[in-house]
Scaffold this active site. Sequence first.
Site: not given
Length: 197
Positions: A47-48, A79, A108, A136-137, A177, A179
């Site tokens: 997420g963030e 992540c 990050r 993802i980022r 990820h 998942e």
Amino acid sequence: MTTIGVLAVQGDVREHVRMLDGLGVRATTVRRTTELAACDGLVIPGGESTTMAKLARTFDLFEPIRQRLKEGMPAFGTCAGMIMLADRIEDGTADQETLGGLDITVRRNAFGRQVDSFEGELEFAGLTEPVQAIFIRAPWVEAVGPEVDVLARVEHGPAAGRIVAVRQGSLMATSFHPEVGGDSRVHRQFVDLVTEV
Ligand SMILES: NC(=O)CC[C@H](N)C(=O)O
């Protein structure tokens, strides 16, 4: 029955719940301390991480999770979840808090902010066939302490050699990820870790 919670204040909660459900454990979302108390292990999703940390405070979960981690509750961060479990962040916002527990330094958005997402095959410790890793980022692990086992590194390209999966005692984290997609082998490792404790 073993119960594994997924911190559900923000991020890709459903994907983790689905993955864990398929592995013969009870998967629950965690938004309250009572739900946390019922868990034998905790997944911290992608997420963030700054938002997740702030929301965990808002939901009064931050200190209770820290406490459980100190007491040895197994946890698996993906992540943003890896960032949450890291003792040190580079490139974090000045006031970014983490739960900590893993003696690692993460960077990050390490692959470049413009590199939104990519995927590739990785060798993963304990697995015979490589995993298809989706980034993802994503962060990478800049440095690890002596107690940390490296589970996977980037294999090709400019980031080759960078650490993207680690384990330290009952804590696991991946930059990518697992998942997402149908391969549950990395989650299986975490479930085994929780049931061994
Ligand atoms: N997919 C993710 O979890 C991205 C992590 C995000 N870049 C962060 O710093 O928190």
